[in-house]
Write a protein that holds these residues in place. Structure first.
Motif, short mmCIF file in Angstrom:
data_model
loop_
_atom_site.label_atom_id
_atom_site.label_comp_id
_atom_site.label_asym_id
_atom_site.label_seq_id
_atom_site.Cartn_x
_atom_site.Cartn_y
_atom_site.Cartn_z
N SER A 11 0.87 -1.18 0.00
CA SER A 11 0.00 0.00 0.00
C SER A 11 0.90 1.22 0.00
O SER A 11 1.69 1.44 0.92
CB SER A 11 -0.97 -0.01 1.18
OG SER A 11 -0.31 -0.27 2.37
N VAL A 12 0.80 1.97 -1.07
CA VAL A 12 1.74 3.08 -1.27
C VAL A 12 1.08 4.42 -0.97
O VAL A 12 -0.04 4.69 -1.40
CB VAL A 12 2.33 3.08 -2.71
CG1 VAL A 12 3.15 1.82 -2.93
CG2 VAL A 12 1.25 3.20 -3.76
N GLY A 13 1.77 5.22 -0.20
CA GLY A 13 1.31 6.56 0.12
C GLY A 13 0.46 6.58 1.38
O GLY A 13 -0.16 5.58 1.76
N ALA A 14 0.45 7.75 2.04
CA ALA A 14 -0.22 7.89 3.33
C ALA A 14 -1.68 7.46 3.27
O ALA A 14 -2.21 6.89 4.22
CB ALA A 14 -0.12 9.34 3.81
N CYS A 15 -2.36 7.71 2.13
CA CYS A 15 -3.79 7.38 2.04
C CYS A 15 -4.02 5.87 2.13
O CYS A 15 -4.95 5.41 2.78
CB CYS A 15 -4.38 7.92 0.75
SG CYS A 15 -4.36 9.70 0.66
N ALA A 16 -3.15 5.12 1.45
CA ALA A 16 -3.31 3.66 1.49
C ALA A 16 -2.87 3.12 2.84
O ALA A 16 -3.31 2.05 3.26
CB ALA A 16 -2.49 3.03 0.37
N VAL A 17 -2.01 3.87 3.54
CA VAL A 17 -1.53 3.40 4.84
C VAL A 17 -2.64 3.46 5.88
O VAL A 17 -2.98 2.47 6.51
CB VAL A 17 -0.30 4.21 5.30
CG1 VAL A 17 0.06 3.87 6.74
CG2 VAL A 17 0.89 3.94 4.39
N ASP A 18 -3.22 4.66 6.05
CA ASP A 18 -4.26 4.78 7.09
C ASP A 18 -5.38 5.73 6.70
O ASP A 18 -6.12 6.21 7.55
CB ASP A 18 -3.63 5.22 8.42
CG ASP A 18 -3.23 6.69 8.42
OD1 ASP A 18 -2.99 7.20 7.31
OD2 ASP A 18 -3.18 7.30 9.48
N GLY A 19 -5.52 6.00 5.41
CA GLY A 19 -6.56 6.93 4.96
C GLY A 19 -6.02 8.29 4.59
O GLY A 19 -6.65 9.04 3.84
N GLY A 20 -4.83 8.62 5.14
CA GLY A 20 -4.14 9.86 4.76
C GLY A 20 -5.01 11.10 4.91
O GLY A 20 -5.86 11.17 5.81
N TRP A 21 -4.79 12.06 4.03
CA TRP A 21 -5.57 13.30 4.16
C TRP A 21 -7.02 13.09 3.78
O TRP A 21 -7.88 13.89 4.16
CB TRP A 21 -4.93 14.47 3.40
CG TRP A 21 -4.80 14.29 1.91
CD1 TRP A 21 -3.69 13.91 1.23
CD2 TRP A 21 -5.81 14.51 0.92
NE1 TRP A 21 -3.94 13.84 -0.11
CE2 TRP A 21 -5.23 14.22 -0.33
CE3 TRP A 21 -7.14 14.91 0.96
CZ2 TRP A 21 -5.95 14.31 -1.52
CZ3 TRP A 21 -7.86 15.00 -0.23
CH2 TRP A 21 -7.25 14.70 -1.45
N VAL A 22 -7.32 12.05 3.01
CA VAL A 22 -8.73 11.80 2.67
C VAL A 22 -9.51 11.47 3.95
O VAL A 22 -10.69 11.80 4.08
CB VAL A 22 -8.85 10.64 1.65
CG1 VAL A 22 -10.28 10.50 1.16
CG2 VAL A 22 -7.91 10.85 0.48
N ALA A 23 -8.82 10.84 4.91
CA ALA A 23 -9.47 10.45 6.16
C ALA A 23 -9.41 11.56 7.21
O ALA A 23 -9.85 11.36 8.34
CB ALA A 23 -8.83 9.19 6.72
N ALA A 24 -8.87 12.74 6.84
CA ALA A 24 -8.81 13.84 7.82
C ALA A 24 -10.22 14.24 8.22
O ALA A 24 -11.18 14.04 7.45
CB ALA A 24 -8.05 15.02 7.24
N TYR A 25 -10.34 14.83 9.42
CA TYR A 25 -11.64 15.26 9.92
C TYR A 25 -12.34 16.15 8.90
O TYR A 25 -11.69 16.99 8.33
CB TYR A 25 -11.45 16.02 11.24
CG TYR A 25 -12.72 16.54 11.83
CD1 TYR A 25 -13.52 15.72 12.61
CD2 TYR A 25 -13.12 17.86 11.62
CE1 TYR A 25 -14.70 16.20 13.15
CE2 TYR A 25 -14.30 18.35 12.15
CZ TYR A 25 -15.08 17.51 12.92
OH TYR A 25 -16.24 17.97 13.46
N PRO A 26 -13.62 16.01 8.60
CA PRO A 26 -14.56 15.05 9.20
C PRO A 26 -14.72 13.75 8.41
O PRO A 26 -15.62 12.99 8.71
CB PRO A 26 -15.86 15.84 9.17
CG PRO A 26 -15.76 16.69 7.94
CD PRO A 26 -14.29 16.98 7.74
N ASN A 27 -13.88 13.51 7.45
CA ASN A 27 -13.84 12.25 6.70
C ASN A 27 -15.21 11.82 6.15
O ASN A 27 -15.71 10.74 6.48
CB ASN A 27 -13.27 11.14 7.60
CG ASN A 27 -12.93 9.88 6.80
OD1 ASN A 27 -13.02 9.87 5.57
ND2 ASN A 27 -12.55 8.83 7.50
N PRO A 28 -15.84 12.66 5.32
CA PRO A 28 -17.17 12.32 4.81
C PRO A 28 -17.17 11.09 3.91
O PRO A 28 -18.20 10.43 3.76
CB PRO A 28 -17.58 13.57 4.02
CG PRO A 28 -16.29 14.21 3.66
CD PRO A 28 -15.34 13.92 4.77
#
Lengths: 210, 410
Positions: B163-180
């Motif tokens: 899993s490459v990049g912060a998003c694939a690691v733990d959601g990255g900035w896409v998972a930032a609050y409020p993560n719609p």
């Protein structure tokens, strides 16, 4: 409380020394800590970090020594008394403080007029002093958890995971320092509100008669 | 050793104008990245030559900006890393593949059916609105196919997932609050679905191509195409975090060489930090002198990646080298944990009308309130006439007085 003589038996020389070490270390830690938090003038980071680590080791050793000494050194357990007993008695529940906790709170909230009978340390005072012990160790722990050489150690890394990362640990470390600052403000205020005689005995080891 | 096999890779290299010497130099570099001695270079070369058989792979994009693809593929001149990565035969690679439409969809289906492939996943897993936040193509029956379904299918069949990049690691900035979008990382998603395929995480936004190359080499060199051997022989570090969507504890595998030390530890500006030479504002003389970016929000001290060592864009530069403070993209939940990027500490998300608050502001309020309360209390003590000799003392405890009034002990 005021009106009592302050004798050397209340604070033997060894505890006058540990109190001085605590004060100096706390000032060094808070100052260098603020600097590390945000360097407000140039050219001091290496010194600030060195000062921070040095003062931290000293205060931890001092605190541990103070705890051990509580079991070996004899001090007065009553206000204005030369009669001594093992110091740890001051830190356990005492007969004189029984039923007095809420009365003490009421006194400081101006809900009662007369002063409250207490042992050398009143119940509220004793709780505050005792709380600084785990807090000091906790602060050392949070410090190690954000300190390069130790942050990866399992014991510290586990705490960092628990609080959700090193940034959160840093913020916790920062807030615990503020707990110490507020404690020190209240402590200095309450100790000296009636007169400065408590300071004379704890800093200069000078006896006073009231 | 490297001389005996002039296989497909040397043809590839020759076509791209890369000499054998360049290739071996690159192998030494990869050896260093993997923490091996330079003596391992010929082995790496051999592994790469053997790999020239082309290992099938899928490169899937989830909720991503394709920045990691950019990081991987931004080459206008032939580049050794590119050639090495061509050892993986990407049967599906949204951004750069020639195939489209049904043919592309069939490529995924075909690869999954044949198995024995590596899945590279870029971007977050979008689980929001029952997975309808990400739809790619159709199913057989014509109904829309969710990104989550594609990942679940591919990951189940794959030998391993990178899993490459912060998003694939733990959601990255896409998972930032409020993560719609209900974004989460690959490992969290696979845990939720009960898929046991091993995952290796390459952090940062975007990820560093050299780290991916090193993982591919590791797979070809030591793992012999076997996930169990790969997990056993690769130096991995694990980190655990609580996923925001599932609430479950998720344990992530990282290559140790990537996350083993902080940016601060390897930073070329570390000397300025120790000397207390800081940039206080952008555009200042201090900035021009390349001083430490700590005061303008550098998150290097709490970010564990190898950026200063590997560097970026073919090791030309990286964030701090080019004058920007580290924003901590290699960490977990990195946006919420590091914003605002130009402040020393991140803000605390208090919610409601308080919004985001800096810890320093909270501390100032607490300290101010305490000081004001003590002054007020002192005035009260003076007004109550307690200053000096103190208050009149009680002669007996109130408790005892009450008890005595009731008649005392019987």
């Amino acid at each position: 409380m005021a009106g009592q003589p302050h004798y050397r038996e209340a604070h033997p020389l060894v505890f006058v020394m540990t109190h001085w070490v605590n004060l100096i270390c706390m000032i060094m830690l808070a100052f260098s800590g603020f600097y590390i938090h945000f360097p407000f003038f140039p050219g001091f980071m290496g010194v600030a970090r060195g000062m921070h680590f040095f003062a931290m080791y000293v205060i931890i050793i001092n605190l541990t020594f103070r705890i051990v000494a509580a079991f070996t050194v004899k001090t007065a357990t009553d206000l204005g008394s030369r009669e001594v007993d093992t110091d740890i008695k001051n830190w356990l529940p005492q007969e004189k403080n029984k039923h007095q906790f809420f009365e003490t709170v009421k006194y400081y909230l101006f809900l009662r007029k007369e002063g409250v009978i207490s042992a050398k340390y009143g119940s509220l005072q004793k709780m505050a002093y005792l709380a600084t012990i785990p807090l000091t160790y906790l602060q050392a722990y949070t410090g190690f958890a954000i300190y390069g050489p130790t942050m990866k150690g399992g014991f510290f890394a586990a705490g960092t995971t628990l609080v959700g990362g090193p940034m959160n640990m840093r913020i916790i470390h920062y807030f615990i320092m503020w707990v110490f600052i507020v404690f020190t403000m209240i402590h200095a205020y309450l100790a000296n509100i009636y007169n400065f005689n408590p300071s004379k005995i704890i800093f200069a080891w000078k006896e006073t008669d009231h | 050793m490297a001389q005996e096999a002039h296989g497909a890779i040397y043809d590839l290299l020759a076509v791209r104008g890369v000499s054998r010497r360049d290739f071996l130099k690159y192998c030494s570099y990869i050896a260093a990245t993997l923490g091996l001695s330079e003596a391992a270079a010929p082995q790496i070369a051999a592994a790469l030559e053997k790999g020239a058989k082309l290992k099938p792979a899928l490169w899937l994009n989830g909720g991503s900006c394709t920045g990691c693809t950019e990081s991987m593929a931004q080459v206008d001149t032939p580049d050794v890393a590119t050639i090495v990565l061509e050892l993986l035969s990407f049967n599906y690679f949204e951004t750069i593949m020639a195939a489209a439409g049904k043919q592309a969809e069939d490529n995924i289906a075909e690869t999954i059916k044949e198995g024995n492939f590596i899945l590279v996943y870029e971007g977050s897993v979008m689980t929001g609105q029952d997975g309808n936040t990400l739809i790619v193509g159709n199913k057989e029956d014509g109904s829309p196919k969710k990104g989550t379904e594609i990942l679940a299918e591919a990951a189940t069949a794959a030998q391993a997932v990178i899993s490459v990049g912060a998003c694939a690691v733990d959601g990255g900035w896409v998972a930032a609050y409020p993560n719609p979008a209900g974004a989460m990382g690959v490992q969290a998603f696979l845990d939720k679905e009960g898929i046991a395929t091993p995952v290796v995480n390459i952090p940062c936004c975007p990820m560093n191509p050299e780290w991916v190359v090193a993982m591919v080499v590791q797979w070809l060199l030591v793992a012999d195409d076997d996930p169990a051997v790969f997990l056993e022989k690769t130096a991995l570090l694990t980190k655990t975090y609580k996923d925001g969507i599932t609430g479950a504890d998720v344990t992530l595998n990282y290559p140790e060489y990537v996350v083993g030390s902080t940016i601060h530890d390897n930073c070329p500006r570390r000397g300025h930090f120790e000397n207390g030479e800081f940039v206080s504002e952008f555009g200042s003389a201090e900035e021009a002198m390349g001083y430490c970016l700590y005061k303008v929000g550098c998150k290097g001290p709490q970010t564990f990646t190898q950026c200063p060592v590997t560097r970026w864009n073919r090791s030309v530069s990286w964030c701090v080298n080019s004058g920007a403070p580290c924003i901590g993209c290699g960490g977990l939940n990195w946006v919420d944990n590091n914003a605002p990027f130009f402040k020393r500490l991140s803000s605390m998300q208090m919610g409601g009308s308080l919004g985001n608050v800096q810890p320093g502001s909270v501390a100032a309020v607490v300290g101010g309130v305490a000081a004001a309360a003590l002054v007020a209390h002192g005035l009260g003590m003076k007004a109550a006439g307690r200053i000096g000799d103190g208050p009149p003392m009680e002669t007996a405890k109130k408790y005892d007085r009450k008890r005595m009034a009731k008649g005392g002990d019987k």
